[in-house]
Design an enzyme around this catalytic site. Structure first.
Site, PDB file in Angstrom:
ATOM      1  N   HIS A  58       1.273   4.067  -3.119  1.00  0.00           N
ATOM      2  CA  HIS A  58       0.983   5.490  -2.911  1.00  0.00           C
ATOM      3  C   HIS A  58       2.227   6.355  -3.085  1.00  0.00           C
ATOM      4  O   HIS A  58       2.128   7.500  -3.507  1.00  0.00           O
ATOM      5  CB  HIS A  58       0.320   5.715  -1.552  1.00  0.00           C
ATOM      6  CG  HIS A  58      -1.143   5.411  -1.590  1.00  0.00           C
ATOM      7  ND1 HIS A  58      -1.622   4.121  -1.571  1.00  0.00           N
ATOM      8  CD2 HIS A  58      -2.213   6.226  -1.706  1.00  0.00           C
ATOM      9  CE1 HIS A  58      -2.938   4.163  -1.647  1.00  0.00           C
ATOM     10  NE2 HIS A  58      -3.318   5.416  -1.742  1.00  0.00           N
ATOM     11  N   TYR A 101       0.835  -1.200   0.000  1.00  0.00           N
ATOM     12  CA  TYR A 101       0.000   0.000   0.000  1.00  0.00           C
ATOM     13  C   TYR A 101       0.875   1.256   0.000  1.00  0.00           C
ATOM     14  O   TYR A 101       0.647   2.186  -0.775  1.00  0.00           O
ATOM     15  CB  TYR A 101      -0.925  -0.006   1.224  1.00  0.00           C
ATOM     16  CG  TYR A 101      -1.943   1.101   1.222  1.00  0.00           C
ATOM     17  CD1 TYR A 101      -3.167   0.940   0.573  1.00  0.00           C
ATOM     18  CD2 TYR A 101      -1.697   2.300   1.873  1.00  0.00           C
ATOM     19  CE1 TYR A 101      -4.113   1.955   0.562  1.00  0.00           C
ATOM     20  CE2 TYR A 101      -2.638   3.320   1.871  1.00  0.00           C
ATOM     21  CZ  TYR A 101      -3.837   3.137   1.219  1.00  0.00           C
ATOM     22  OH  TYR A 101      -4.767   4.154   1.206  1.00  0.00           O
TER      23      TYR A 101
END
Length: 104
Positions: free
Chosen positions: A22, A18
């Site tokens: 990002h 994750y």
């Protein structure tokens, strides 16, 4: 300026992925968010529950949660669905949070 907060849910063991995704956020998605008035956007992780807490400062009436009809957003959702709890349309399961206190 409006402040928005919501929570989402990360799948177990997906923290590093994750963060990586990002860190490499697509420039065209970042530009869309800015054009929509999102001038500040933070996401925090509660590792005990895998709950993501998102906070935005927005100029205008909308926010990232209002961009689901945009093609780049739909592509991002499809890209992220394997590491997050997602709805049938690939959007992340997201729960808006009510602001109950603010100190300036």
């Amino acid at each position: 300026m409006k402040r928005l907060a919501f929570k989402m849910y990360l799948n177990e063991g997906q923290k590093e992925e994750y963060i990586k995704r990002h860190y490499e956020i697509w420039p065209e998605l970042k530009q869309l968010l800015k054009e929509a008035g999102v001038c500040e956007y933070s996401i925090f992780l509660d590792e005990e529950t895998n709950t993501l807490f998102a906070f935005q400062k927005v100029n205008g009436d909308g926010g990232s949660q209002d961009l689901g009809q945009k093609e780049i957003v739909q592509k991002w959702w499809a890209y992220m669905k394997d590491i997050m709890k997602s709805n049938p349309d690939n959007s992340p399961v997201s729960v808006p949070l009510e602001e109950v206190f603010y100190m300036e």
